[in-house]
Scaffold this motif. Structure first.
Motif: not given
Length: 210
Positions: A91-92, A95-96, A99, A162, A165, A168-169, A175, A178-179
């Motif tokens: 997940l970390v 997220r990057e 984005g 997916h 994330v 979240e966007h 966040r 989302g977790d």
């Protein structure tokens, strides 16, 4: 002998990425140069064009999926805890990466093949699916999970990540939520993966019952 660079490429690309994430592909070169502490001329001497800088800065990073899976499996007390650890680690990364990918896709010259080429012919999501499927196969063979179709199970885990994330966007989750939703997806999947007792072992009836 040339003059030494005042900023290395990694720091310059980080400054560019900040601007492109904020403003999209039209992020101003002047603002990137200001944040990097160099002139616009020096910026373009390094990367040629703004588009070249954009794609270099926004390319999703590589993902050591196999290392993540093996490390989680080694550190966790059981398969369920390992799957949760894999989920948190992935997940970390997503997220990057997602984005960056969303901003890249807004560029008119974007080509999906460029991401695959930059990652050795594949993409990070597919890399995680393969690593996760291989791990589930090994866990099933050892009797630690029940997994008739490791590929499908890996697909479901990565699809859930997916979705979280992307939500979240879209502002549907923050966040923290989302977790929680990512781990809830694993909880929902786990009953299908939970190991089954061996068919050759019968449960003993309690004393006094026939």
């Amino acid at each position: 002998m040339g003059r030494p660079k005042k900023i290395d490429d990694a720091d310059l690309l980080a400054a560019a990425r900040e601007v492109f994430l904020e403003r999209g592909p039209v992020g101003a070169a002047k603002e990137i140069a200001r944040r990097a502490g160099i002139s616009e001329a020096a910026l373009f001497q390094r990367f040629g064009t703004r588009d070249a800088l954009f794609f270099k800065a926004m390319m999703p990073p590589s993902f050591a999926a196999e290392e993540l899976v093996l490390r989680a499996a080694a550190d966790a007390p059981d398969a369920r805890a390992a799957l949760a650890a894999i989920t948190r680690g992935a997940l970390v990364y997503f997220r990057e990466a997602i984005g960056s990918a969303l901003v890249m896709m807004s560029h008119p010259e974007f080509k999906l093949a460029e991401i695959a080429r930059a990652h050795g012919g594949g993409n990070p999501g597919a890399t995680l699916i393969r690593a996760l499927a291989h791990w589930l196969t090994r866990e099933a063979q050892a009797g630690r999970v029940h997994c008739p179709d490791p590929q499908a199970s890996a697909d479901l885990v990565v699809a859930a990540l997916h979705s979280v994330v992307l939500f979240e966007h879209l502002g549907i989750y923050d966040r923290e939520a989302g977790d929680a939703r990512a781990l809830a997806a694993i909880d929902a999947l786990w009953p299908a993966l939970e190991p089954r007792p061996s068919p050759g072992i019968r449960k003993e009836k309690p004393h006094g019952k026939r």
